[in-house]
Design an enzyme around this catalytic site. Sequence first.
Site, PDB file in Angstrom:
ATOM      1  N   LYS A 203       0.865  -1.186   0.000  1.00 41.60           N
ATOM      2  CA  LYS A 203       0.000   0.000   0.000  1.00 41.60           C
ATOM      3  C   LYS A 203       0.896   1.229   0.000  1.00 41.60           C
ATOM      4  O   LYS A 203       1.909   1.258   0.699  1.00 41.60           O
ATOM      5  CB  LYS A 203      -0.905  -0.005   1.237  1.00 41.60           C
ATOM      6  CG  LYS A 203      -1.996  -1.081   1.181  1.00 41.60           C
ATOM      7  CD  LYS A 203      -2.756  -1.124   2.482  1.00 41.60           C
ATOM      8  CE  LYS A 203      -3.721  -2.295   2.530  1.00 41.60           C
ATOM      9  NZ  LYS A 203      -4.952  -2.094   1.819  1.00 41.60           N
ATOM     10  N   HIS A 261       0.589  -8.666   8.951  1.00 46.90           N
ATOM     11  CA  HIS A 261       0.462  -7.224   8.733  1.00 46.90           C
ATOM     12  C   HIS A 261       0.909  -6.388   9.936  1.00 46.90           C
ATOM     13  O   HIS A 261       1.657  -5.414   9.784  1.00 46.90           O
ATOM     14  CB  HIS A 261      -0.990  -6.837   8.438  1.00 46.90           C
ATOM     15  CG  HIS A 261      -1.649  -7.666   7.392  1.00 46.90           C
ATOM     16  ND1 HIS A 261      -1.012  -8.057   6.239  1.00 46.90           N
ATOM     17  CD2 HIS A 261      -2.892  -8.169   7.303  1.00 46.90           C
ATOM     18  CE1 HIS A 261      -1.844  -8.765   5.499  1.00 46.90           C
ATOM     19  NE2 HIS A 261      -2.987  -8.846   6.130  1.00 46.90           N
TER      20      HIS A 261
END
Length: 508
Positions: A203, A261
């Site tokens: 991202k 994550h």
Amino acid sequence: MENNKNDTQATKEPVCAELTDSSLTPCTIVIFGASGDLTARKIIPALFHLFCNNGLPSQVAIVGCARTAFDDQKFRGKMHEATQPECAQKWDEFASHLHYRSITYDSMEKFTELRIALQEIDRQHQTGGNQLFYMATPPTLYPLVADMIGKAGLISDQNNSWSRIVVEKPFGSDLKTAKELDATLHNYFTEHQIFRIDHYLAKETVQNILMLRFANTIFEPLWNRNYIEYVGIIAAEKLGVEHRAGYYDQAGVLRDMFQNHMLQLLSLTAMEAPSLFVADRVRDEKIKVFRSQKPFDRSTAGENLVLGQYQSGMIDGDKVIGYLDEPDVNEASRTPTFAMMRVFVDNWRWRHVPFYMVSGKRLPRKETKIVIQFKEVPHSMFAHLLDKRIDANRLTLSVYPNEEIKLTFQTKTPGPSICLEPANLAFQYQQQENAPLLDAYEKVLLDCMVGDQTLFWRQDSVEQCWKFLTPVLDECKICEGEAGTLHPYAAGTWGPEAAQKWMRFLVD
Ligand code: NDP
């Protein structure tokens, strides 16, 4: 090159490291599990978007494989339904690169047929024997598929060609299975051929953490225990388990979010500057963070860990069911859907600075961010004038919904009296209108094709993170037997009561 400071300061154009044509070589992408959700929702739309923007090599073939009995036409039709109408005029051209072969994962005969088909497709599209094998099957099948790829001779032996394998998280379900998976992968692939995806890392705002920290002078001197009070890493989801209940009930929030994550976000926030922005130097610095994490002490678990499971509640004015009533969830399940962990990185830079990591389902809103909370000023010269304390500076790196960097600081309110109020300096990614935005899956696919492993997990980090989480998972096992360790929370709230003393500092 002479360093002309005035020129540097005048630069407004982006300074870019361009992909060269030679880094994007022809290739065949073979997707196992291609009839599934990930392929339709992420992989094919990302490849199509790249294709529309000339981001794929012109000689490319994409071969879907799964048990479902599609043919090329049926597969193309299904994938067409899954993509956005934008760039529709290019679909037929893109579709001519798509193929499908049905496969039975434990059948050598089927894999041999696939090998012959891949050789033919390679000739047809002139992909030069370059191959990307993408594991999009349920994770339990990864070892079997990797083994069959090797045994059936799918890996091309053409001169100067490359073969890579892409593995989606989860990388095992604990340390033992992670090692077993790795051993199987290494039977046929070397570490530089293995791409363990964590799409979070691709991202834009997550990649930007390193740019913010290490391409600027002003943040890094403050980025340590002397100035930072605590760090918050929050990945809140509004949704429940949706269609992933079968997997999620086995995994829970710790395996689903923390092992990958959350710990990656922690490493990007805490790591030292690599000497060069190249894959292994970046990954070397990350593993140092993981190695420096203070081991989780189960005797003080109550102070450092809160686990929860959502019950029915209200989200956006609608009543939603509790976790135990979700389809495919065991009605006696003790799987946590919320976790708050307080962890420490025991090194010179971070000694005694708490990192609060929070993730959960059915929270009030979907939000991902990193909060850097600075310390209060050492002495407030306004204290005798003001009736309450003023907030210390806060830097917020928002990943979702706003892709934003925000610095909060105190200003004087205009007027005759002494009033202080917080103001923000904010930067939003959408402000960079001309920048080509790459979706996370586009970025990781592109990196796999050019062979750049910077954003991918290396096995030493995978294992270190499992080692760190093992006592936490053991603590979690106690949830199964002991009342009081798994705290209920109503859907639509910020988690269990036991976590609120920290949550109120972390969410606005
Ligand atoms: P799916 O559950 O949709 O499964 C993919 C395909 O695998 C199915 O279409 C099916 O194809 C085949 N399959 C399913 N169950 C079995 C089985 N028991 N035995 C043999 N084949 C089976 O998975 P996803 O597409 O959602 O995910 C693929 C991988 O990516 C998973 O490992 C997941 O953890 C990971 N992942 C997924 C994300 C997502 O958003 N979906 C996000 C991040 C990671 P067929 O029946 O035709 O063989």
